[in-house]
Design a protein around this motif. Sequence first.
Motif, PDB file in Angstrom:
ATOM      1  N   SER A  40       4.130  -6.670  -7.201  1.00 50.50           N
ATOM      2  CA  SER A  40       4.197  -8.086  -6.814  1.00 50.50           C
ATOM      3  C   SER A  40       5.160  -8.858  -7.710  1.00 50.50           C
ATOM      4  N   ARG A  56       2.347   1.646  -3.509  1.00 50.42           N
ATOM      5  CA  ARG A  56       1.307   2.053  -4.476  1.00 50.42           C
ATOM      6  C   ARG A  56       0.990   3.526  -4.316  1.00 50.42           C
ATOM      7  N   THR A  72       4.353   5.665  -5.520  1.00 48.83           N
ATOM      8  CA  THR A  72       4.908   5.474  -6.863  1.00 48.83           C
ATOM      9  C   THR A  72       3.757   5.358  -7.855  1.00 48.83           C
ATOM     10  N   ARG A  73       4.107   5.216  -9.107  1.00 47.19           N
ATOM     11  CA  ARG A  73       3.080   5.053 -10.144  1.00 47.19           C
ATOM     12  C   ARG A  73       2.838   3.581 -10.462  1.00 47.19           C
ATOM     13  N   TYR A  74       3.435   2.681  -9.703  1.00 46.69           N
ATOM     14  CA  TYR A  74       3.377   1.260 -10.018  1.00 46.69           C
ATOM     15  C   TYR A  74       2.098   0.606  -9.500  1.00 46.69           C
ATOM     16  N   THR A  75       1.619  -0.360 -10.271  1.00 48.91           N
ATOM     17  CA  THR A  75       0.408  -1.087  -9.894  1.00 48.91           C
ATOM     18  C   THR A  75       0.753  -2.205  -8.913  1.00 48.91           C
ATOM     19  N   GLU A  76      -0.271  -2.734  -8.293  1.00 41.95           N
ATOM     20  CA  GLU A  76      -0.083  -3.855  -7.370  1.00 41.95           C
ATOM     21  C   GLU A  76       0.527  -5.052  -8.102  1.00 41.95           C
ATOM     22  N   GLU A  77       0.074  -5.290  -9.319  1.00 39.59           N
ATOM     23  CA  GLU A  77       0.596  -6.415 -10.100  1.00 39.59           C
ATOM     24  C   GLU A  77       2.085  -6.226 -10.408  1.00 39.59           C
ATOM     25  N   GLU A  78       2.456  -5.012 -10.829  1.00 36.10           N
ATOM     26  CA  GLU A  78       3.868  -4.739 -11.123  1.00 36.10           C
ATOM     27  C   GLU A  78       4.725  -4.921  -9.874  1.00 36.10           C
ATOM     28  N   HIS A 120      11.688   4.227  -8.858  1.00 37.98           N
ATOM     29  CA  HIS A 120      10.664   5.216  -9.194  1.00 37.98           C
ATOM     30  C   HIS A 120      11.269   6.613  -9.361  1.00 37.98           C
ATOM     31  N   GLN A 164       0.831  -1.212   0.000  1.00 47.12           N
ATOM     32  CA  GLN A 164       0.000   0.000   0.000  1.00 47.12           C
ATOM     33  C   GLN A 164       0.864   1.260   0.000  1.00 47.12           C
TER      34      GLN A 164
END
Length: 192
Positions: free
Chosen positions: A29, A18, A21-27, A91, A15
């Motif tokens: 992980s 996320r 940064t601009r990164y998604t949870e999938e990225e 990032h 959390q």
Amino acid sequence: MGNSRSSALSREVLQELRASTRYTEEELSRWYEGFQRQCPDGRIRCDEFERIYGNFFPNSEPQGYARHVFRSFDTNDDGTLDFREYIIALHLTSSGKTHLKLEWAFSLFDVDRNGEVSKSEVLEIITAIFKMIPEEERLQLPEDENSPQKRADKLWAYFNKGENDKIAEGEFIDGVMKNDAIMRLIQYEPKK
């Protein structure tokens, strides 16, 4: 900072990353899984970081610069980067906002971490940057930038500073934002 021994990224760290940064949870992980494979103990040491960084600059000597980059991101001074520090570094250096990148650049140049940058610190970092520039590119540099000392002198002159003066963070950021030539002097962009 999360449980570095766990095979899954903690919800708290996920959390936080996320949100910052601009990164998604999938990225995040996926990157965490790769980080865990490369660093099973959940941490990367400076020598490992230098080796990895060196892969990006095969025709130069990036180890000194990599050491400074590592120091600037080792926020808890434990001699390692955990996944959180690693992602924040990624990032900031690749996609962060200009102001955040400049805050990071200031921390890079503030070698002794006293909140000010001296000319000797500028020379130390510029020397490390200069070693990353391949010889054929160094030969093409303007006369007043073709050595670390000349680059440091030029940078210091842009800030209108005397030999023993210091630059505070706000002054550093403002100066770089107002002058593209300073930005060019404090970094190395490899030719493509």
